[in-house]
Write a protein that holds these residues in place. Structure first.
Motif, PDB file in Angstrom:
ATOM      1  N   ASP A 245     -88.537  11.878  38.899  1.00 57.34           N
ATOM      2  CA  ASP A 245     -87.415  12.728  39.347  1.00 57.34           C
ATOM      3  C   ASP A 245     -87.749  13.524  40.610  1.00 57.34           C
ATOM      4  OD1 ASP A 245     -85.982  11.807  37.185  1.00 57.34           O
ATOM      5  OD2 ASP A 245     -86.457  13.530  35.910  1.00 57.34           O
ATOM      6  N   GLY A 246     -88.361  12.859  41.582  1.00 53.25           N
ATOM      7  CA  GLY A 246     -88.620  13.495  42.871  1.00 53.25           C
ATOM      8  C   GLY A 246     -89.864  14.355  42.934  1.00 53.25           C
ATOM      9  N   GLU A 247     -90.567  14.525  41.820  1.00 51.97           N
ATOM     10  CA  GLU A 247     -91.802  15.293  41.799  1.00 51.97           C
ATOM     11  C   GLU A 247     -92.972  14.357  41.502  1.00 51.97           C
ATOM     12  OE1 GLU A 247     -91.119  19.628  40.002  1.00 51.97           O
ATOM     13  OE2 GLU A 247     -90.511  18.035  38.630  1.00 51.97           O
ATOM     14  N   THR A 248     -94.166  14.807  41.853  1.00 48.22           N
ATOM     15  CA  THR A 248     -95.370  14.059  41.497  1.00 48.22           C
ATOM     16  C   THR A 248     -96.021  14.736  40.294  1.00 48.22           C
ATOM     17  OG1 THR A 248     -95.777  13.394  43.784  1.00 48.22           O
ATOM     18  CG2 THR A 248     -97.628  13.254  42.270  1.00 48.22           C
ATOM     19  N   TYR A 249     -96.175  13.981  39.226  1.00 44.63           N
ATOM     20  CA  TYR A 249     -96.906  14.451  38.052  1.00 44.63           C
ATOM     21  C   TYR A 249     -98.305  13.855  38.111  1.00 44.63           C
ATOM     22  CZ  TYR A 249     -92.847  16.472  35.685  1.00 44.63           C
ATOM     23  OH  TYR A 249     -91.768  17.270  35.347  1.00 44.63           O
ATOM     24  N   VAL A 250     -99.305  14.703  37.949  1.00 50.62           N
ATOM     25  CA  VAL A 250    -100.700  14.258  38.049  1.00 50.62           C
ATOM     26  C   VAL A 250    -101.403  14.506  36.719  1.00 50.62           C
ATOM     27  CG1 VAL A 250    -102.887  14.471  39.302  1.00 50.62           C
ATOM     28  CG2 VAL A 250    -100.714  14.848  40.509  1.00 50.62           C
TER      29      VAL A 250
END
Length: 449
Positions: A245-250
């Motif tokens: 959703d447009g974010e980077t999850y790390v």
């Protein structure tokens, strides 16, 4: 330390800054020196303002401080409370010149500190979640902003019952308003932010790196199913990421932490089985450490191997989310640096003895916290300068060596002299870091009559 911290005080321009804000009035020098004395006391031997006036000031060799009256200390606290924002903003400007201060990444965290004695100001003092584990005491919440170099640039004091997510939202707007920052990535811990906070950050044109509660976030748990190897960042830090959703999850993985988590769970399971054999399920369901591994069937309970297997998936792992343009590795390293703020709070509460507080009036409460903040800035600046010259020794150890230098009064041929003792250990590094000389061997001479 008196001589050394006077040099830090001058390097930071704090005396000039305070007198300028005070309009160079006749009383300005008294309040300026009262503030220096209180900050110095926090750094050397934290005590009450009354004790500073009555006893402590006579134990140190420092010009001008013995002339300060008790009312100067309390009035100086009022001044610090009134002018807190202006002092921080001007100090930030000076620090930028002195240290090439980079604020492209700013860390934020909160702590609480409690009161002892009589009732404190009801606007600030409230019962709330105590990070000191003193829920029986009223408290205030303190938020601290710090750069990636470890230097604090601002703080806020909130009522003791205010939730972290609300403090975060207030600080975000304040940061953009008060500091001339073009681009900044704000770093905050899990539980610190809400979706509304993140919307606010985006609206202000800022970026963020925030922790995610991996066990509670379905989006973050998508990371657990990513195939392929981790990218190695450090020996104890590996990462995988996914755009959601447009974010980077790390997903961050620490092999050492995995071993600790596994060993910890094994101890819990062994204790749980022992208690089940001895006592049965009664009371165990109320213990969260135990209940998450149990399956309850009517009046019986047993360890659920599926729940144990599911828990193993989280060993050594945590997650962050970001809207920044940083790489996965850079984002993970930035979040890992949040420990600097936690370390600063530990320093405030131990070395500088922020807690407990005995002040009652709001201005004195805020003034006391401002004194502790200035002491933290001075110590952090000294740490920064020591690091600049390649010193690997901690500030605490360097200051221990500096504190061995004493001023001694002797009499030679009818002449009274005040001389200093020899430098001990690595004390000379502190003066080298500040590009200044240690005090002369003979500090003062007087002819005795």
């Amino acid at each position: 330390p008196v001589y050394l911290f006077r040099k830090v005080w001058e390097k930071l321009g704090l005396g000039r800054l305070l007198r300028k804000i005070m309009d160079d009035s006749e009383a300005a020098s008294r309040y300026d020196e009262a503030i220096f004395a209180m900050v110095l006391n926090r750094l050397m031997d934290p005590n009450s303002k009354h004790y500073i006036f009555k006893q402590w000031i006579d134990t140190i060799y420092a010009e001008g401080l013995s002339d300060i009256q008790l009312h100067h200390y309390y009035r100086a606290l009022d001044f610090l409370s009134e002018q807190k924002e202006k002092i921080e903003e001007q100090l930030y400007g000076h620090l930028t010149d002195l240290t090439s201060l980079e604020v492209d990444i700013v860390f934020y965290d909160t702590t609480s500190t409690y009161f002892e004695g009589e009732e404190a100001d009801e606007l600030l003092a409230h019962y709330g979640y105590s990070k000191d584990h003193r829920g029986d005491r009223k408290q205030v919440v303190i938020g601290l902003l710090m750069t990636k170099t470890g230097i604090p640039i601002g703080h806020q004091v909130f009522p003791g019952n205010m939730h972290d997510t609300k403090t975060f939202g207030m600080v975000v707007g304040d940061l953009k308003k008060r500091y001339p920052i073009q681009k900044v990535i704000l770093v905050g811990d899990r539980g610190m932010v809400s979706e509304a906070n993140l919307d606010q950050i985006r609206e202000l044109g800022m970026e963020y790196i925030v922790g995610v509660k991996l066990r509670k976030s379905k989006k973050a748990q998508e990371l657990l199913s990513i195939r392929g190897p981790y990218k190695k960042v450090l020996p104890n830090l590996k990462v995988k990421s996914k755009k959601i959703d447009g974010e980077t999850y790390v997903l961050c993985y620490n092999p050492d932490a995995e071993e600790r988590d596994r060993a910890s769970r094994q101890v819990v399971l062994e204790n749980l089985q022992s208690k089940l054999d001895e006592l049965g399920p009664s009371g165990l369901v109320k213990n969260r450490a135990y209940s998450k591994f149990l399956t309850i069937e009517k009046a019986s309970a047993k360890i659920d191997e599926e729940k144990v297997s599911n828990d193993e998936k989280f060993d050594g792992k945590y997650a962050i989310r970001t809207n920044s343009s940083l790489t996965d590795e850079e984002a993970a390293l930035a979040y890992k640096e949040l420990w600097r703020v936690e370390q600063a709070f530990r320093n405030l509460k131990s070395n500088l003895e922020l807690r407990p507080m005995y002040h009652r009036v709001e201005s004195r409460i805020r003034g006391h916290i401002m004194v502790c903040f200035l002491a933290l800035v001075m110590e952090s600046f000294l740490a920064y300068k020591l690091k600049e010259i390649g010193c690997q020794t901690s500030v605490k150890d360097i200051l221990h060596d500096v504190s061995q230098m004493k001023a001694s009064k002797i009499r030679v041929n009818g002449e009274e002299q005040i001389v200093r003792t020899e430098l001990q250990g690595q004390a000379n590094l502190a003066f080298e870091a500040l590009v200044t000389q240690a005090p002369p061997r003979v500090l003062e001479k007087n002819t005795c009559h």
